[in-house]
Design a protein around this motif. Structure first.
Motif, PDB file in Angstrom:
ATOM      1  N   ALA A 198       0.839  -1.194   0.000  1.00  0.00           N
ATOM      2  CA  ALA A 198       0.000   0.000   0.000  1.00  0.00           C
ATOM      3  C   ALA A 198       0.873   1.242   0.000  1.00  0.00           C
ATOM      4  O   ALA A 198       2.007   1.239   0.481  1.00  0.00           O
ATOM      5  CB  ALA A 198      -0.916  -0.006   1.216  1.00  0.00           C
ATOM      6  N   SER A 199       0.332   2.329  -0.542  1.00  0.00           N
ATOM      7  CA  SER A 199       1.056   3.598  -0.525  1.00  0.00           C
ATOM      8  C   SER A 199       0.571   4.429   0.645  1.00  0.00           C
ATOM      9  O   SER A 199      -0.434   4.113   1.276  1.00  0.00           O
ATOM     10  CB  SER A 199       0.824   4.346  -1.836  1.00  0.00           C
ATOM     11  OG  SER A 199      -0.543   4.663  -1.948  1.00  0.00           O
TER      12      SER A 199
ATOM     13  N   ASN B  89       5.062  -1.075   8.825  1.00  0.00           N
ATOM     14  CA  ASN B  89       4.145  -2.110   8.341  1.00  0.00           C
ATOM     15  C   ASN B  89       3.865  -1.953   6.846  1.00  0.00           C
ATOM     16  O   ASN B  89       3.850  -2.927   6.106  1.00  0.00           O
ATOM     17  CB  ASN B  89       2.831  -2.036   9.125  1.00  0.00           C
ATOM     18  CG  ASN B  89       1.916  -3.200   8.835  1.00  0.00           C
ATOM     19  OD1 ASN B  89       2.306  -4.339   9.009  1.00  0.00           O
ATOM     20  ND2 ASN B  89       0.717  -2.917   8.374  1.00  0.00           N
ATOM     21  N   VAL B  90       3.679  -0.703   6.388  1.00  0.00           N
ATOM     22  CA  VAL B  90       3.344  -0.471   4.993  1.00  0.00           C
ATOM     23  C   VAL B  90       4.530  -0.791   4.088  1.00  0.00           C
ATOM     24  O   VAL B  90       4.361  -1.117   2.916  1.00  0.00           O
ATOM     25  CB  VAL B  90       2.840   0.982   4.790  1.00  0.00           C
ATOM     26  CG1 VAL B  90       3.968   1.960   4.714  1.00  0.00           C
ATOM     27  CG2 VAL B  90       1.974   1.086   3.558  1.00  0.00           C
ATOM     28  N   ASN B  91       5.736  -0.729   4.614  1.00  0.00           N
ATOM     29  CA  ASN B  91       6.927  -0.973   3.808  1.00  0.00           C
ATOM     30  C   ASN B  91       7.256  -2.446   3.634  1.00  0.00           C
ATOM     31  O   ASN B  91       8.032  -2.799   2.758  1.00  0.00           O
ATOM     32  CB  ASN B  91       8.139  -0.267   4.430  1.00  0.00           C
ATOM     33  CG  ASN B  91       7.971   1.233   4.419  1.00  0.00           C
ATOM     34  OD1 ASN B  91       7.311   1.769   3.541  1.00  0.00           O
ATOM     35  ND2 ASN B  91       8.542   1.899   5.396  1.00  0.00           N
ATOM     36  N   LYS B  92       6.734  -3.306   4.485  1.00  0.00           N
ATOM     37  CA  LYS B  92       7.150  -4.713   4.399  1.00  0.00           C
ATOM     38  C   LYS B  92       6.010  -5.699   4.207  1.00  0.00           C
ATOM     39  O   LYS B  92       6.254  -6.868   3.962  1.00  0.00           O
ATOM     40  CB  LYS B  92       7.949  -5.095   5.643  1.00  0.00           C
ATOM     41  CG  LYS B  92       7.190  -4.971   6.940  1.00  0.00           C
ATOM     42  CD  LYS B  92       8.091  -5.236   8.129  1.00  0.00           C
ATOM     43  CE  LYS B  92       7.333  -5.087   9.422  1.00  0.00           C
ATOM     44  NZ  LYS B  92       8.155  -5.314  10.580  1.00  0.00           N
ATOM     45  N   VAL B  93       4.750  -5.241   4.284  1.00  0.00           N
ATOM     46  CA  VAL B  93       3.618  -6.162   4.156  1.00  0.00           C
ATOM     47  C   VAL B  93       2.766  -5.751   2.967  1.00  0.00           C
ATOM     48  O   VAL B  93       2.397  -4.589   2.835  1.00  0.00           O
ATOM     49  CB  VAL B  93       2.762  -6.143   5.443  1.00  0.00           C
ATOM     50  CG1 VAL B  93       1.628  -7.138   5.335  1.00  0.00           C
ATOM     51  CG2 VAL B  93       3.611  -6.449   6.658  1.00  0.00           C
ATOM     52  N   SER B  94       2.440  -6.703   2.101  1.00  0.00           N
ATOM     53  CA  SER B  94       1.604  -6.427   0.929  1.00  0.00           C
ATOM     54  C   SER B  94       0.139  -6.586   1.304  1.00  0.00           C
ATOM     55  O   SER B  94      -0.434  -7.663   1.165  1.00  0.00           O
ATOM     56  CB  SER B  94       1.968  -7.383  -0.210  1.00  0.00           C
ATOM     57  OG  SER B  94       3.294  -7.167  -0.610  1.00  0.00           O
TER      58      SER B  94
ATOM     59  N   ASP C 134      -8.371  -0.770  -6.891  1.00  0.00           N
ATOM     60  CA  ASP C 134      -7.275  -0.775  -5.930  1.00  0.00           C
ATOM     61  C   ASP C 134      -7.863  -0.527  -4.558  1.00  0.00           C
ATOM     62  O   ASP C 134      -8.455   0.527  -4.316  1.00  0.00           O
ATOM     63  CB  ASP C 134      -6.252   0.321  -6.254  1.00  0.00           C
ATOM     64  CG  ASP C 134      -5.508   0.043  -7.541  1.00  0.00           C
ATOM     65  OD1 ASP C 134      -5.131  -1.121  -7.754  1.00  0.00           O
ATOM     66  OD2 ASP C 134      -5.316   0.986  -8.334  1.00  0.00           O
ATOM     67  N   ALA C 135      -7.713  -1.485  -3.662  1.00  0.00           N
ATOM     68  CA  ALA C 135      -8.261  -1.354  -2.309  1.00  0.00           C
ATOM     69  C   ALA C 135      -7.122  -1.340  -1.317  1.00  0.00           C
ATOM     70  O   ALA C 135      -6.365  -2.313  -1.215  1.00  0.00           O
ATOM     71  CB  ALA C 135      -9.214  -2.509  -2.014  1.00  0.00           C
TER      72      ALA C 135
END
Length: 144
Positions: A26-27, A33-38, A78-79
């Motif tokens: 996610a952007s 968390n946002v940097n390592k989990v899709s 895109d969710a």
């Protein structure tokens, strides 16, 4: 295991095989968390090639001017509203179901009518009043 097919109405169901899901990062804000989990979901549904949609519904959906619809007739959602992958997946499916359900209702054709005599009179009276206001703005102004 329960069926994961997308139920739009009791008689319209989109099979899970027609939906393509891709999980991406996610952007935006979110820390580590946002940097390592899709957790964000990109859901694709090919409206143009879907055998489960009736022809009239397919034509109405493809005729919509929606930025999420590609030139090839693929609907892309895109969710990334939620923190979990499962909740974003559910959100994307709900949004797709809402889009398809909106296309189910056939728009009523407009019947052209003429304005009534009273409506014409009101319009002309409004134009006269407005003309008087504008006429009053100009003209000789003497500041003696």
């Amino acid at each position: 295991m329960p069926s994961t097919d997308l139920q739009i109405t009791p008689d319209l169901t989109i099979p899970d095989t027609e939906l393509v899901e891709r999980f991406v990062r996610a952007s935006g804000a979110g820390g580590q968390n946002v940097n390592k989990v899709s957790t964000a979901v990109e859901l694709r549904f090919d409206i143009a090639q879907s055998p489960s949609l009736p022809e009239a519904l397919r034509a109405r959906l493809l005729a919509k001017r929606d930025r999420r619809l590609t030139d090839e007739g693929v609907f892309v959602i895109d969710a990334q509203r939620f923190r979990t992958q499962d909740r974003n997946r559910q959100d994307a499916r709900e949004r797709l179901a809402a889009f398809i359900a909106a296309g189910l209702s056939v728009p009523k054709s407009r019947i052209a009518t003429k304005p009534t005599r009273a409506a014409k009179a009101r319009r002309l009276e409004g134009k006269r009043v407005r003309s008087g206001i504008k006429r009053g703005r100009s003209g000789p102004t003497s500041w003696d």
